[in-house]
Write a protein that holds these residues in place. Structure first.
Motif, PDB file in Angstrom:
ATOM      1  N   GLY A  96      30.483  48.087  38.927  1.00  0.00           N
ATOM      2  CA  GLY A  96      30.038  46.696  38.991  1.00  0.00           C
ATOM      3  C   GLY A  96      30.996  45.739  39.667  1.00  0.00           C
ATOM      4  N   GLU A  97      32.145  46.241  40.173  1.00  0.00           N
ATOM      5  CA  GLU A  97      33.127  45.379  40.828  1.00  0.00           C
ATOM      6  C   GLU A  97      33.233  45.755  42.303  1.00  0.00           C
ATOM      7  N   ILE A  98      33.279  44.752  43.167  1.00  0.00           N
ATOM      8  CA  ILE A  98      33.392  45.012  44.598  1.00  0.00           C
ATOM      9  C   ILE A  98      34.815  45.476  44.927  1.00  0.00           C
ATOM     10  N   VAL A  99      34.906  46.603  45.643  1.00  0.00           N
ATOM     11  CA  VAL A  99      36.220  47.141  46.020  1.00  0.00           C
ATOM     12  C   VAL A  99      36.419  47.124  47.534  1.00  0.00           C
ATOM     13  N   TYR A 100      35.324  46.923  48.288  1.00  0.00           N
ATOM     14  CA  TYR A 100      35.430  46.803  49.745  1.00  0.00           C
ATOM     15  C   TYR A 100      34.271  45.958  50.251  1.00  0.00           C
ATOM     16  N   PRO A 101      34.543  44.989  51.144  1.00  0.00           N
ATOM     17  CA  PRO A 101      35.877  44.569  51.585  1.00  0.00           C
ATOM     18  C   PRO A 101      36.494  43.610  50.576  1.00  0.00           C
ATOM     19  N   LYS A 102      37.810  43.503  50.583  1.00  0.00           N
ATOM     20  CA  LYS A 102      38.488  42.616  49.656  1.00  0.00           C
ATOM     21  C   LYS A 102      38.347  41.151  50.040  1.00  0.00           C
ATOM     22  N   LYS A 103      38.067  40.889  51.314  1.00  0.00           N
ATOM     23  CA  LYS A 103      37.935  39.497  51.729  1.00  0.00           C
ATOM     24  C   LYS A 103      36.691  38.893  51.101  1.00  0.00           C
ATOM     25  N   THR A 126      42.342  36.692  49.688  1.00  0.00           N
ATOM     26  CA  THR A 126      42.274  38.151  49.576  1.00  0.00           C
ATOM     27  C   THR A 126      42.404  38.629  48.131  1.00  0.00           C
ATOM     28  N   ILE A 127      42.974  37.804  47.247  1.00  0.00           N
ATOM     29  CA  ILE A 127      43.134  38.224  45.852  1.00  0.00           C
ATOM     30  C   ILE A 127      42.202  37.465  44.915  1.00  0.00           C
ATOM     31  N   LEU A 128      41.292  36.663  45.477  1.00  0.00           N
ATOM     32  CA  LEU A 128      40.428  35.822  44.654  1.00  0.00           C
ATOM     33  C   LEU A 128      39.637  36.631  43.633  1.00  0.00           C
ATOM     34  N   VAL A 129      39.018  37.731  44.081  1.00  0.00           N
ATOM     35  CA  VAL A 129      38.180  38.527  43.189  1.00  0.00           C
ATOM     36  C   VAL A 129      39.016  39.220  42.119  1.00  0.00           C
ATOM     37  N   GLY A 134      45.966  34.081  40.101  1.00  0.00           N
ATOM     38  CA  GLY A 134      46.951  34.214  41.162  1.00  0.00           C
ATOM     39  C   GLY A 134      46.521  33.478  42.422  1.00  0.00           C
ATOM     40  N   SER A 135      45.230  33.549  42.734  1.00  0.00           N
ATOM     41  CA  SER A 135      44.690  32.847  43.901  1.00  0.00           C
ATOM     42  C   SER A 135      44.879  31.345  43.762  1.00  0.00           C
ATOM     43  N   THR A 136      44.603  30.817  42.566  1.00  0.00           N
ATOM     44  CA  THR A 136      44.743  29.379  42.322  1.00  0.00           C
ATOM     45  C   THR A 136      46.195  28.943  42.384  1.00  0.00           C
ATOM     46  N   ALA A 137      47.090  29.780  41.890  1.00  0.00           N
ATOM     47  CA  ALA A 137      48.517  29.458  41.941  1.00  0.00           C
ATOM     48  C   ALA A 137      48.987  29.338  43.390  1.00  0.00           C
ATOM     49  N   LEU A 138      48.486  30.209  44.263  1.00  0.00           N
ATOM     50  CA  LEU A 138      48.854  30.135  45.681  1.00  0.00           C
ATOM     51  C   LEU A 138      48.295  28.865  46.329  1.00  0.00           C
ATOM     52  N   LEU A 139      47.089  28.459  45.920  1.00  0.00           N
ATOM     53  CA  LEU A 139      46.516  27.227  46.463  1.00  0.00           C
ATOM     54  C   LEU A 139      47.305  26.007  46.009  1.00  0.00           C
TER      55      LEU A 139
END
Length: 245
Positions: A96-103, A126-129, A134-139
């Motif tokens: 149930g989780e997308i593994v490709y593509p990561k974008k 690239t790490i949002l999913v 971690g994605s929010t921390a980078l933003l």
């Protein structure tokens, strides 16, 4: 909208089109494969005698039954593939989780951002999913660097926003800045906003960062360029003299 497992339509991470998806899963793939097997022999069967055709039909039925019963030995139950009707590219899913593509389908970064900020933005996407926090921390870090790009200290986001408000910042831009600041702080430090499993909230922050960049960098730059192109140099000099009095 992020791709969702089993959804008949979602925004394709390859072509960014909201398109119909054709799903290949363990429970329906055996039937699809069986239909393909029959179709391969369809033209041949129509060209032979009735007796031979009957034998071929019996053979296909027997092979199809065996194939279907053995199918799960080759295709894991948690494995699935969705093919986009718009671009024919596929997304690969496991449990149930997308593994490709990561974008993901977030918009590209504002072109007027510094290259280092764009790089952070893309890394966050690239790490949002896998890691909304971690994605929010980078933003949040990207916002800090954006404020430095426009001439602020870039050390304390709250102080930089306060300075901008003192200078007459639009309330809407102030809200956007504080929205990204507060949610970003919750990603770095424990807070009331839970981002562990909330990719939808994190996804919206990419557009917020682009909105801030558009208002604080792009639009002022466009105005300066238009001013320089349309106002004669001697007139610009008169205006500067006027404003210095």
């Amino acid at each position: 909208m992020l791709p969702e497992h089993g959804s008949k339509k979602f925004k394709c991470p390859h072509c960014n089109t909201f398109a119909t998806q054709q799903w290949f899963l363990a429970h329906n793939a055996s039937n699809i494969s069986r239909e393909i097997l029959n179709d391969i022999y369809l033209d041949y069967r129509s060209a032979v005698s009735d007796y031979t055709q009957k034998e071929i039909s019996n053979f296909l039925r027997k092979v199809g039954n065996i194939f279907q019963s053995k199918f799960y030995n080759f295709i894991p139950n948690g494995f699935s593939v969705a093919t986009c009707a718009s671009c024919n590219n596929f997304t690969l899913w496991v449990n149930g989780e997308i593994v490709y593509p990561k974008k993901t389908t977030v918009p590209p970064p504002n072109e007027d951002l510094d290259e280092s900020i764009k790089a952070l933005y893309i890394e966050a996407s690239t790490i949002l999913v896998d890691s909304p926090k971690g994605s929010t921390a980078l933003l949040r870090l990207a916002l800090q660097m954006l404020l430095k790009q426009i001439g602020k200290s870039g050390k304390k986001i709250n102080d930089d926003i306060k300075d901008l408000v003192t200078e007459g910042l639009s309330p809407k831009i102030q809200q956007a800045l504080d929205l990204l600041r507060v949610v970003g702080n919750n990603a770095v430090h424990p807070g009331q906003i839970n981002l562990d499993d909330n990719a939808e909230v994190a996804e919206k922050l990419f557009s917020i960062l682009n909105f801030i960049a558009d208002e604080l960098i792009t639009k002022p730059k466009e105005l300066e360029d238009l001013y320089a192109d349309l106002i004669p140099l001697d007139t610009q000099a008169h205006i500067r003299t006027r404003d210095q009095k």
